[in-house]
Design a protein around this motif. Structure first.
Motif, PDB file in Angstrom:
ATOM      1  N   HIS A 178       0.807  -1.219   0.000  1.00 44.83           N
ATOM      2  CA  HIS A 178       0.000   0.000   0.000  1.00 44.83           C
ATOM      3  C   HIS A 178       0.838   1.266   0.000  1.00 44.83           C
ATOM      4  CE1 HIS A 178      -3.097  -2.981   0.646  1.00 44.83           C
ATOM      5  NE2 HIS A 178      -3.746  -2.165  -0.151  1.00 44.83           N
ATOM      6  N   ARG A 211     -10.763   3.411  -3.171  1.00 39.33           N
ATOM      7  CA  ARG A 211     -10.490   2.551  -2.009  1.00 39.33           C
ATOM      8  C   ARG A 211     -11.061   3.244  -0.770  1.00 39.33           C
ATOM      9  NH1 ARG A 211      -5.570   1.281  -4.999  1.00 39.33           N
ATOM     10  NH2 ARG A 211      -5.189  -0.959  -4.901  1.00 39.33           N
ATOM     11  N   ARG A 219     -15.407   0.950  -3.814  1.00 41.88           N
ATOM     12  CA  ARG A 219     -15.300  -0.348  -3.169  1.00 41.88           C
ATOM     13  C   ARG A 219     -15.689  -0.210  -1.707  1.00 41.88           C
ATOM     14  NH1 ARG A 219      -9.559  -3.176  -3.217  1.00 41.88           N
ATOM     15  NH2 ARG A 219      -8.967  -1.587  -1.720  1.00 41.88           N
ATOM     16  N   LYS A 248      -4.142  -3.536   6.390  1.00 44.39           N
ATOM     17  CA  LYS A 248      -4.863  -2.262   6.575  1.00 44.39           C
ATOM     18  C   LYS A 248      -5.579  -2.289   7.916  1.00 44.39           C
ATOM     19  CE  LYS A 248      -5.934  -2.547   1.808  1.00 44.39           C
ATOM     20  NZ  LYS A 248      -6.961  -2.580   0.814  1.00 44.39           N
ATOM     21  N   GLU A 298     -10.619 -11.233  -6.949  1.00 38.21           N
ATOM     22  CA  GLU A 298      -9.246 -11.216  -6.435  1.00 38.21           C
ATOM     23  C   GLU A 298      -8.930 -12.494  -5.673  1.00 38.21           C
ATOM     24  OE1 GLU A 298      -8.681  -7.752  -3.943  1.00 38.21           O
ATOM     25  OE2 GLU A 298     -10.708  -7.860  -3.152  1.00 38.21           O
ATOM     26  N   GLY A 315      -8.846  -7.664  -9.094  1.00 35.45           N
ATOM     27  CA  GLY A 315      -7.832  -7.138  -8.174  1.00 35.45           C
ATOM     28  C   GLY A 315      -6.614  -8.039  -8.284  1.00 35.45           C
ATOM     29  N   THR A 316      -5.765  -7.727  -9.243  1.00 31.55           N
ATOM     30  CA  THR A 316      -4.629  -8.627  -9.476  1.00 31.55           C
ATOM     31  C   THR A 316      -3.626  -8.617  -8.324  1.00 31.55           C
ATOM     32  OG1 THR A 316      -3.751  -6.822 -10.780  1.00 31.55           O
ATOM     33  CG2 THR A 316      -4.648  -8.704 -11.983  1.00 31.55           C
ATOM     34  N   ASN A 317      -3.583  -7.510  -7.576  1.00 32.35           N
ATOM     35  CA  ASN A 317      -2.613  -7.459  -6.475  1.00 32.35           C
ATOM     36  C   ASN A 317      -2.839  -8.654  -5.553  1.00 32.35           C
ATOM     37  OD1 ASN A 317      -2.216  -5.028  -7.650  1.00 32.35           O
ATOM     38  ND2 ASN A 317      -3.176  -3.823  -6.029  1.00 32.35           N
ATOM     39  N   ASP A 318      -4.104  -8.881  -5.245  1.00 32.99           N
ATOM     40  CA  ASP A 318      -4.420 -10.021  -4.394  1.00 32.99           C
ATOM     41  C   ASP A 318      -4.551 -11.304  -5.194  1.00 32.99           C
ATOM     42  OD1 ASP A 318      -4.410  -9.120  -1.722  1.00 32.99           O
ATOM     43  OD2 ASP A 318      -6.210  -7.954  -2.138  1.00 32.99           O
ATOM     44  N   ARG A 327       2.224 -10.664  -1.129  1.00 33.26           N
ATOM     45  CA  ARG A 327       2.603  -9.502  -1.933  1.00 33.26           C
ATOM     46  C   ARG A 327       3.520  -8.546  -1.184  1.00 33.26           C
ATOM     47  NH1 ARG A 327      -3.349  -6.509  -2.199  1.00 33.26           N
ATOM     48  NH2 ARG A 327      -2.359  -4.500  -2.342  1.00 33.26           N
ATOM     49  N   CYS A 329      -8.586  -3.356 -11.563  1.00 34.02           N
ATOM     50  CA  CYS A 329      -8.114  -2.199 -10.796  1.00 34.02           C
ATOM     51  C   CYS A 329      -6.848  -2.536 -10.015  1.00 34.02           C
ATOM     52  CB  CYS A 329      -9.209  -1.688  -9.870  1.00 34.02           C
ATOM     53  SG  CYS A 329      -9.788  -2.945  -8.730  1.00 34.02           S
ATOM     54  N   GLY A 330      -6.332  -3.751 -10.190  1.00 36.96           N
ATOM     55  CA  GLY A 330      -5.038  -4.079  -9.595  1.00 36.96           C
ATOM     56  C   GLY A 330      -3.951  -3.367 -10.391  1.00 36.96           C
TER      57      GLY A 330
HETATM   58  C1  PEP Z   1      -6.141  -5.692  -5.641  1.00 38.66           C
HETATM   59  O1  PEP Z   1      -6.088  -6.597  -4.798  1.00 38.66           O
HETATM   60  O2  PEP Z   1      -5.675  -5.808  -6.790  1.00 38.66           O
HETATM   61  C2  PEP Z   1      -6.753  -4.411  -5.320  1.00 38.66           C
HETATM   62  C3  PEP Z   1      -6.993  -3.511  -6.244  1.00 38.66           C
HETATM   63  O3  PEP Z   1      -7.025  -4.165  -4.018  1.00 38.66           O
HETATM   64  P1  PEP Z   1      -5.952  -3.770  -2.913  1.00 38.66           P
HETATM   65  O4  PEP Z   1      -4.659  -3.504  -3.600  1.00 38.66           O
HETATM   66  O5  PEP Z   1      -6.481  -2.563  -2.236  1.00 38.66           O
HETATM   67  O6  PEP Z   1      -5.948  -4.984  -2.062  1.00 38.66           O
END
Ligand code: PEP
Ligand code: MG
Length: 575
Positions: free
Chosen positions: A192, A298, A334, A342, A433, A454-457, A467, A504-505
């Motif tokens: 983050h 977010r 979201r 978080k 995600e 949500g590709t980050n997750d 991550r 949105c990742g």
């Molecule tokens: C994600 O997981 O890709 C995402 C957009 O959410 P966050 O990064 O806030 O977990």
């Protein structure tokens, strides 16, 4: 001595400035019982430290007044009074003069006495004063020890922050007029701190592992947030200055794409470029960079930058502000995605061994409908002011999605009964995600109006690679065919039911991912505002057909490296 390090480029841009090392070492181990010989000099040390502390507290008061209001700012006024309390200073001066106690030890002794005294009182008000005494005197002790005191918001000279890690709320305090960049030992592109850095447009390199160890305050730090290179006391400063100049030039060229339509080389106009935001004030950057919508707000930052769960009214004000600023372009908000890394200062989550796999996001809000209701009502009310999408995070099962959607519709009925307006074209969608949702996307699409990946997750859960962990970044592979197949399943699943699929990742704004996502048929790409012009320039230089051919081959590759060879070859044409 110059030293080079390489980490993960987390927010692009080049920075060269003095280091500001954030090392909040516990002070206890640094205070000793050595006797002093020159009491006057020691007392002068204390009065210098007091002057510094007073200056800090006064600026904190001004900043708090602007950001948090009069009431919260009053705390710092009280801190100044504690600092200047003659009873305490008389006592530590006496210890220094009569017993030759060194300044930090003398302040600690007196502070402890007063804090214990307040602590022992029955009255809650006085009990709390104990914490204030500790807070103020710790600042004073740090100054007498010659240490920095960390108030990120009060930094008033150009620096590069060097730290182990920066929490999202610390990052949010940074003033980009002075903080030129930051370099951290921990974290990666999707932590983050990185996301905040991009939204603040502050260059950042993370995952450096040993930058704190190798840096002293006032060393010069040069960093490149794209390549991940950092040089402490650079041997060739001119070379770095040239790099900064080139970056600026490139940004100027990309500006040409800000006001152009999003269209591929062969005229396909179906892709939408959107911005990710963390607060209403971020909307301006999205619009200034040519964003066509807000693909992810977010909302958790509203909760994290607060000292209580924001009320329905407080949330409504923020959501409405965004929707109105977007003037008819859709805003996807979201719902509370809290837990994992978080945290909230005013709410204690149950202790879990794996908080990333635990009680968080939709799991939390479905369990705490009291908290959820305030948010959903605020969102529904804001939807009367322009197109809005409500999106639920961390959906794993269709039942969870249905429960969240049903609850939203109940709140909507409740508002309508109260005579409160709700928007007509509200959309209710979900984040994809968790792999369970990605593989079953066509079934989810029967119920969800849209998906946002949500590709980050999604990547961390698919590869079982945290991550945040710099030790397993090698597994964090957006272009791995396994991930591409999950994306295909998601996008095809949405299209089967005539839904749209966005992302949105961070992958959505990644130059190397964009050709793959185009070929997979992603509809909406939501990214940091500053990535939008570059994404548009890449799309303008590729045909839809060549990206589809790329994907057909990529899905059959054995590994990331093979995919990247194909991508790089295609991207040559965009250079
Ligand atoms: C994600 O997981 O890709 C995402 C957009 O959410 P966050 O990064 O806030 O977990
Ligand atoms: Mg997520």
């Amino acid at each position: 001595m110059s030293k080079k390090l390489t980490g993960i480029g987390a927010s692009e841009g080049v920075a060269i400035a003095k280091a500001y090392v954030l090392n909040e070492e516990p002070i206890d181990s640094l205070i000793n019982d050595k006797k002093i010989s020159d009491a006057d000099a020691e007392i002068k040390k204390v009065s210098d430290a007091m002057a510094k502390a007073k200056k800090d507290l006064e600026s904190l008061q001004i900043i708090a007044k602007e950001k948090l209001g009069e009431e919260k700012a009053a705390v710092f006024e009280a801190h100044v009074q504690i600092l200047e309390d003659p009873a305490m200073s008389d006592e530590w001066n006496a210890l220094i003069r009569d017993e030759k106690t060194n300044a930090p030890a003398a302040i600690r002794t007196v502070a402890k006495k007063y804090a214990d005294m307040f602590e022992a009182m029955d009255d809650a008000y006085f009990k709390e004063r104990a914490a204030d005494v500790k807070d103020v005197t710790e600042r004073l002790i740090r100054y007498t020890l010659g240490l920095h005191v960390i108030d990120l918001a009060t930094i008033s000279e150009e620096v590069v922050i060097v730290a182990d890690d920066l929490s999202p709320s610390q990052t949010a305090q940074l003033n980009k007029n002075f903080v030129k960049g930051f370099a951290c030992d921990m974290g990666g592109r999707t932590s983050h701190a990185a996301i905040m850095a991009r939204s603040l447009e502050i260059p950042a390199v993370l995952g450096l592992k040993e930058v704190v160890k190798n840096t002293k305050n006032d060393d010069i730090i040069a960093l490149d947030g794209q390549t991940g290179h950092v040089e402490i006391n650079p041997a060739d400063k001119a070379e770095w200055e040239k790099r900064a100049e080139n970056f600026k030039k490139e940004q100027e060229e990309l500006k040409l794409y800000i006001n152009k339509p999003t269209v591929t080389e062969d005229g396909f106009k179906g892709f939408v470029l959107e911005g990710n935001i963390g607060s209403p004030k971020d909307v301006d950057a999205v619009l200034e960079n040519g964003g066509e919508a807000i693909g992810l707000f977010r909302s958790e930052f509203l909760y994290m930058d607060n000292d209580h769960f924001p009320t329905e009214e407080e949330q409504f004000t923020s959501y409405k502000a965004v929707v109105e600023k977007m003037k008819g372009k859709i805003t996807i908000i979201r719902t509370l995605d809290i837990g994992g890394d978080k945290k909230l200062s005013y709410f204690e989550f149950p202790h879990e061994l794996n908080p990333f796999l635990g009680y968080r996001a939709i799991r939390f809000t479905l369990d705490r409908k009291d908290i959820f209701r305030d948010q959903i009502r605020a969102l529904l009310r804001a939807s009367a002011f322009g197109p809005l999408g409500i999106m639920f995070p961390m959906i794993a099962t269709i039942d969870e999605f249905k429960a969240a959607k049903d609850f939203t519709l109940e709140c909507k009925a409740e508002l309508e009964k109260e005579g409160v307006a709700v928007g007509k074209d509200l959309q209710i969608g979900m984040m994809v995600e968790i792999p369970a949702a990605a593989v079953n996307a066509d079934n989810f699409a029967k119920y969800a109006d849209f998906f946002s990946v949500g590709t980050n997750d999604l990547i961390q859960y698919s590869m079982a690679a945290d991550r945040m962990s710099e030790n397993v970044t090698y597994l964090y592979q957006p272009y791995n065919p396994s991930i591409l197949r999950l994306l295909k399943s998601t996008i095809d699943g949405a299209h089967k039911h005539k839904r749209w699929a966005g992302m949105c990742g961070e992958m959505a704004g990644d130059v190397k991912a964009i050709p793959l996502l185009m070929g997979l048929g992603l509809d909406a790409f939501s990214m940091s505002a500053t990535s939008i012009p570059r994404a548009r320039s890449i799309m303008a230089k590729l045909t839809l057909k060549e990206t589809q051919d790329l994907v057909a081959k990529a899905l059959e590759c054995d590994n990331t490296e093979e995919v990247l060879v194909l991508v790089d070859k295609l991207l040559e044409k965009t250079l």
